[in-house]
Design a protein around this motif. Structure first.
Motif, PDB file in Angstrom:
ATOM      1  N   HIS A 162       0.819  -1.214   0.000  1.00  0.00           N
ATOM      2  CA  HIS A 162       0.000   0.000   0.000  1.00  0.00           C
ATOM      3  C   HIS A 162       0.852   1.264   0.000  1.00  0.00           C
ATOM      4  O   HIS A 162       0.347   2.356  -0.276  1.00  0.00           O
ATOM      5  N   ASP A 163       2.127   1.130   0.304  1.00  0.00           N
ATOM      6  CA  ASP A 163       3.000   2.302   0.385  1.00  0.00           C
ATOM      7  C   ASP A 163       3.839   2.513  -0.871  1.00  0.00           C
ATOM      8  O   ASP A 163       4.660   3.422  -0.922  1.00  0.00           O
ATOM      9  N   LEU A 164       3.641   1.659  -1.883  1.00  0.00           N
ATOM     10  CA  LEU A 164       4.276   1.928  -3.166  1.00  0.00           C
ATOM     11  C   LEU A 164       3.723   3.241  -3.681  1.00  0.00           C
ATOM     12  O   LEU A 164       2.494   3.444  -3.701  1.00  0.00           O
ATOM     13  N   ASN A 165       4.589   4.144  -4.103  1.00  0.00           N
ATOM     14  CA  ASN A 165       4.160   5.513  -4.422  1.00  0.00           C
ATOM     15  C   ASN A 165       3.453   5.591  -5.775  1.00  0.00           C
ATOM     16  O   ASN A 165       3.865   6.294  -6.691  1.00  0.00           O
ATOM     17  N   TYR A 166       2.349   4.844  -5.870  1.00  0.00           N
ATOM     18  CA  TYR A 166       1.594   4.725  -7.112  1.00  0.00           C
ATOM     19  C   TYR A 166       0.532   5.823  -7.186  1.00  0.00           C
ATOM     20  O   TYR A 166      -0.019   6.228  -6.157  1.00  0.00           O
ATOM     21  N   PRO A 167       0.177   6.294  -8.388  1.00  0.00           N
ATOM     22  CA  PRO A 167      -0.802   7.385  -8.515  1.00  0.00           C
ATOM     23  C   PRO A 167      -2.251   6.924  -8.365  1.00  0.00           C
ATOM     24  O   PRO A 167      -3.162   7.658  -8.728  1.00  0.00           O
ATOM     25  N   SER A 168      -2.469   5.719  -7.874  1.00  0.00           N
ATOM     26  CA  SER A 168      -3.819   5.225  -7.607  1.00  0.00           C
ATOM     27  C   SER A 168      -3.788   4.441  -6.304  1.00  0.00           C
ATOM     28  O   SER A 168      -2.720   4.062  -5.811  1.00  0.00           O
ATOM     29  N   PHE A 169      -4.974   4.195  -5.750  1.00  0.00           N
ATOM     30  CA  PHE A 169      -5.088   3.511  -4.461  1.00  0.00           C
ATOM     31  C   PHE A 169      -6.035   2.321  -4.626  1.00  0.00           C
ATOM     32  O   PHE A 169      -7.143   2.476  -5.139  1.00  0.00           O
ATOM     33  N   MET A 170      -5.619   1.151  -4.178  1.00  0.00           N
ATOM     34  CA  MET A 170      -6.417  -0.053  -4.376  1.00  0.00           C
ATOM     35  C   MET A 170      -6.482  -0.890  -3.106  1.00  0.00           C
ATOM     36  O   MET A 170      -5.441  -1.280  -2.557  1.00  0.00           O
ATOM     37  N   ALA A 171      -7.686  -1.155  -2.624  1.00  0.00           N
ATOM     38  CA  ALA A 171      -7.904  -2.062  -1.497  1.00  0.00           C
ATOM     39  C   ALA A 171      -8.470  -3.358  -2.057  1.00  0.00           C
ATOM     40  O   ALA A 171      -9.612  -3.393  -2.518  1.00  0.00           O
ATOM     41  N   ALA A 172      -7.657  -4.416  -2.063  1.00  0.00           N
ATOM     42  CA  ALA A 172      -8.061  -5.694  -2.645  1.00  0.00           C
ATOM     43  C   ALA A 172      -8.571  -6.623  -1.551  1.00  0.00           C
ATOM     44  O   ALA A 172      -7.789  -7.120  -0.726  1.00  0.00           O
ATOM     45  N   LEU A 173      -9.867  -6.854  -1.537  1.00  0.00           N
ATOM     46  CA  LEU A 173     -10.496  -7.720  -0.545  1.00  0.00           C
ATOM     47  C   LEU A 173     -11.057  -8.956  -1.244  1.00  0.00           C
ATOM     48  O   LEU A 173     -11.090  -9.036  -2.477  1.00  0.00           O
TER      49      LEU A 173
END
Length: 729
Positions: free
Chosen positions: A624-635
């Motif tokens: 989750h801390d990879l400095n990516y320009p999007s945010f993804m919560a994989a459940l």
């Protein structure tokens, strides 16, 4: 013992026959046992006595107990830039010997690549107005069948071809009608390019298919062609790696790949590992997402790759039909001739299901010859129906279907139009009630621009979630990929009646058409911001992309005919002008990708093979801390709620020296709580960095995918947008 004459043979003759055949039996056995392998080795084991890695690799092969006298029979390619290792034809025992060596890191069996479309440009290589070739360029043009180095110019500055791997798989270029040269009979190839100098645009690199599309986006870009796909799309990993190796060595800036290996691991995906090596050298790598329609089919999903989906354009091609009763109806048509049809009888097999469906050999020539035939929606494809209508001698056809991929452009062999089943009522009412139904007129080759809604996600465009690392959103971005007018080889494009139509330009669709658009924008950004990293270029594209169509609503999906999601369009549709001045960027370097790979549970040998080094450091960061320009919560469906997650990010100011950005949350769905700390980011100088944390909480189960957007907005109208996505697959 009695023997028939046919079996009569002396012992001497039998012995001679066995001795004569034995060498051939052995030869066949050895040939059958040879397979191509790609071998990763630890380059630190190379003795100093070897001046090059290739000489060391040849020495390894020569040292094998069953090695032939000529090691060229084994070695295909030696790699040093795209990876450390080589590809070779080996028997299982030879492979075992190599794998026992302390220098061995990994072995990959040769694999076929998946191409993603067909044709490539010709006039797109025009060098009119181009400055001299930059001195830093190290590439060259190779001679071959139907291709001379003199064909190169200031635009096309290099051309090579790679075929050792595909030949080892039994491919025969002459039997396939293919050119054993950089020239491609069918239009595929592996492409790369050099850097331009001064105020000119850097070169674009293509692996898969080059198109006029990127040339239109970045007309000053230079190209060098590295052909590694053959025939109708045959290609193997060893040849593609060889092309990538040489492209990096020649000094390319941007690499665009319209192919994939269908691997579900970064370690086994040689395109991914080769791209990581290119990224380390500052090369921007952009890849097609693939054309597999469904969810969880997206390819080229490594976080260092920019993955591109295909979108529609606000343009449609149609035909218009007027019935004799005055009713006019429009339908989709790619029929290429500007014909005007008048006063023709209209036929519909209303009393016979097979005829109504235009099934194979169902139509009677006596009933339909010279008429306009209506074909009902069928489980078989329209390609079969149009063949049947043509066979029966009909003049034109009307197909009723809601199929989202009804008929490819080159299949319109007779005047035809396609109507959605919702429009069939007016036509069927007329044709069934009137004794002698007629078509008053039909017009073709009509074009309409500004259609709504657009863009849409192309039905074929592969969708997420990411099958390797669901916590990284893929695809990254959407670009035009449907009905793109692109240059093509002068092959027969379509047969209309007794004539073969040849064209220099054709309408093409595929994520491979979308990818060169992004590569071209990457070239422009590299020219404007030459010091930007590949991650910075991608960030600028993603954070300035738009997720709303021209009706002011979320981009829709052709496949579902409903609102799309970031699993389909990523951050949104690319906006080149906005990308030039993004305000903030989410930057990353090679160490960030090492940290990411550390968290994906690779062994020490696998890590060493991937990152081409024997020592590295990891700080056990969350994905989750990879400095990516999007945010993804994989459940998953087994997740227990409520669930909370934190995402840390760092942004760099590339806009004005002084700026204050404030966080805005948009389109946040019920059940998804989001907070951002701090809510404002203050910058006092350019290239200054600021950190923030996005916290999300999900208090209930949800259906498949929900999402919203975080937008950082400053006083100068910069809008830095990122999707925040939660999936439940």
């Amino acid at each position: 013992m009695k023997m028939s004459f046919s079996h009569l043979i002396s012992h001497c003759e039998l012995l001679w026959l066995l001795l004569f055949l034995l060498p051939f039996v052995n030869a066949v056995s050895k040939f059958e046992n040879y397979q191509t392998y790609i071998i990763h080795v630890d380059h630190t084991h190379k003795p100093e006595s070897f001046l090059t890695h290739e000489s060391w690799h040849r020495s390894i092969l020569k040292s094998l107990s069953s090695s032939p006298a000529n090691d060229k029979e084994l070695l295909l390619y030696s790699y040093n830039h795209v990876m450390h290792g080589f590809s070779a034809r080996l028997t299982p025992s030879q492979l075992s010997e190599i794998e026992e060596s302390p220098s061995h890191l990994a072995t990959y069996s040769e694999s076929f690549v998946k191409p993603m479309t067909t044709y490539s440009p010709n006039e797109s290589f025009d060098d009119k107005g181009m400055p001299p070739v930059p001195k830093k360029w190290k590439g060259k043009c190779e001679n071959g069948t139907a291709f001379s180095p003199s064909y190169c110019n200031k635009k096309l500055i290099g051309a090579r071809f790679y075929y050792k791997g595909i030949l080892a798989q039994g491919y025969n270029a002459s039997e396939e009608g293919e050119f054993l040269s950089p020239r491609d009979f069918y239009g595929h190839g592996t492409h790369a390019a050099s850097t331009a100098v001064g105020n000119h645009v850097p070169g674009v690199s293509y692996f898969g298919y080059a198109r006029g599309t990127a040339i239109g986006v970045a007309p000053r870009a230079r190209l060098a062609v590295y052909k590694a796909l053959w025939g109708h799309g045959s290609g193997v990993a060893s040849d593609v790696l060889a092309g990538m190796e040489q492209a990096i060595l020649d000094g390319i800036d941007i690499m665009s790949l319209s192919l994939a290996l269908n691997e579900r691991s970064y370690f086994t995906d040689l395109v991914a590992s080769g791209s990581l090596s290119a990224i380390e050298k500052g090369v921007f790598v952009v890849c097609a997402a693939s054309n597999d329609f469904d969810f969880k089919t997206v390819d080229n999903v490594a976080p260092w790759i920019t993955t591109v989906g295909a979108g529609t354009l606000g343009r449609e091609f149609y035909a218009k039909m007027t019935l004799e009763n005055g009713v006019s109806i429009e339908g989709t048509s790619y029929f290429p001739e500007n014909v005007f049809i008048t006063d023709l009888s209209l036929y519909y097999g209303k009393d016979n299901v097979s005829k109504a469906l235009c099934k194979d050999k169902a139509l009677d020539r006596k009933e339909v010859a010279g008429k306009v035939v209506i074909c009902d929606s069928s489980s078989s494809n329209i390609s079969q129906q149009i063949k049947e209508v043509e066979r029966a001698g009909a003049y034109a056809a009307i197909f009723l279907t809601d199929n989202f991929l009804p008929l490819s452009c080159e299949k319109y062999s007779i005047p035809s139009l396609i109507l959605p089943t919702g429009s069939e009522t007016l036509v069927k009412e007329y044709v069934t009630r009137v004794k002698n139904p007629k078509v008053k007129d039909m017009r073709f080759v009509l074009t309409r621009s500004g259609t709504k809604p657009s863009p849409q996600v192309a039905s074929f465009s592969s969708k997420g979630p990411n099958p390797v690392t669901p916590g990284i959103l893929k695809p990254d971005i959407l670009a035009p990929g449907v009905d793109v007018l692109a240059a093509s080889p002068t092959l027969k494009y379509i047969k209309v009646g007794n004539y073969d139509l040849v064209t220099d330009y054709a309408l093409m669709s595929g994520t491979s058409m979308a990818t060169p658009h992004v590569a071209g924008v990457g070239a422009l950004l590299k020219a404007i911001h030459p010091k930007w990293s590949p991650a910075a270029i991608r960030s600028a594209m993603m954070t300035t992309a738009y997720a709303m169509d021209n009706t002011g609503t979320i981009i829709k999906s052709e496949l579902t005919n409903d609102f799309g999601s970031p699993l389909e369009f990523g951050a949104g549709h690319i906006n080149p002008n906005k990308a030039m001045d993004p305000g903030l960027i989410y930057d990353m370097g090679f160490q960030d990708y090492i940290e990411f790979l550390c968290g994906v549970e690779h062994t020490k040998k696998q890590m060493s093979a991937l990152i081409r080094r024997t020592q590295w450091s990891c700080s056990n960061k969350s994905i989750h801390d990879l400095n990516y320009p999007s945010f993804m919560a994989a459940l998953t469906t087994k997740t227990n709620y409520p669930v909370a997650m934190n995402f840390s990010r760092v942004v760099t100011n590339v806009g004005n020296d002084k700026a204050v950005y404030r966080a805005h949350l948009e389109n946040i769905p019920t059940g998804l709580k989001i907070s951002v700390k701090p809510r404002a980011l203050t910058f006092t100088r350019k290239y200054q960095t600021r950190s923030f944390v996005v916290s999300i909480e999900l208090d209930r189960e949800f259906s498949r995918v929900i999402y919203g957007f975080l937008k950082w907005i400053d006083q100068d109208s910069h809008v830095v947008s990122s999707p925040i996505v939660a999936i439940n697959f």
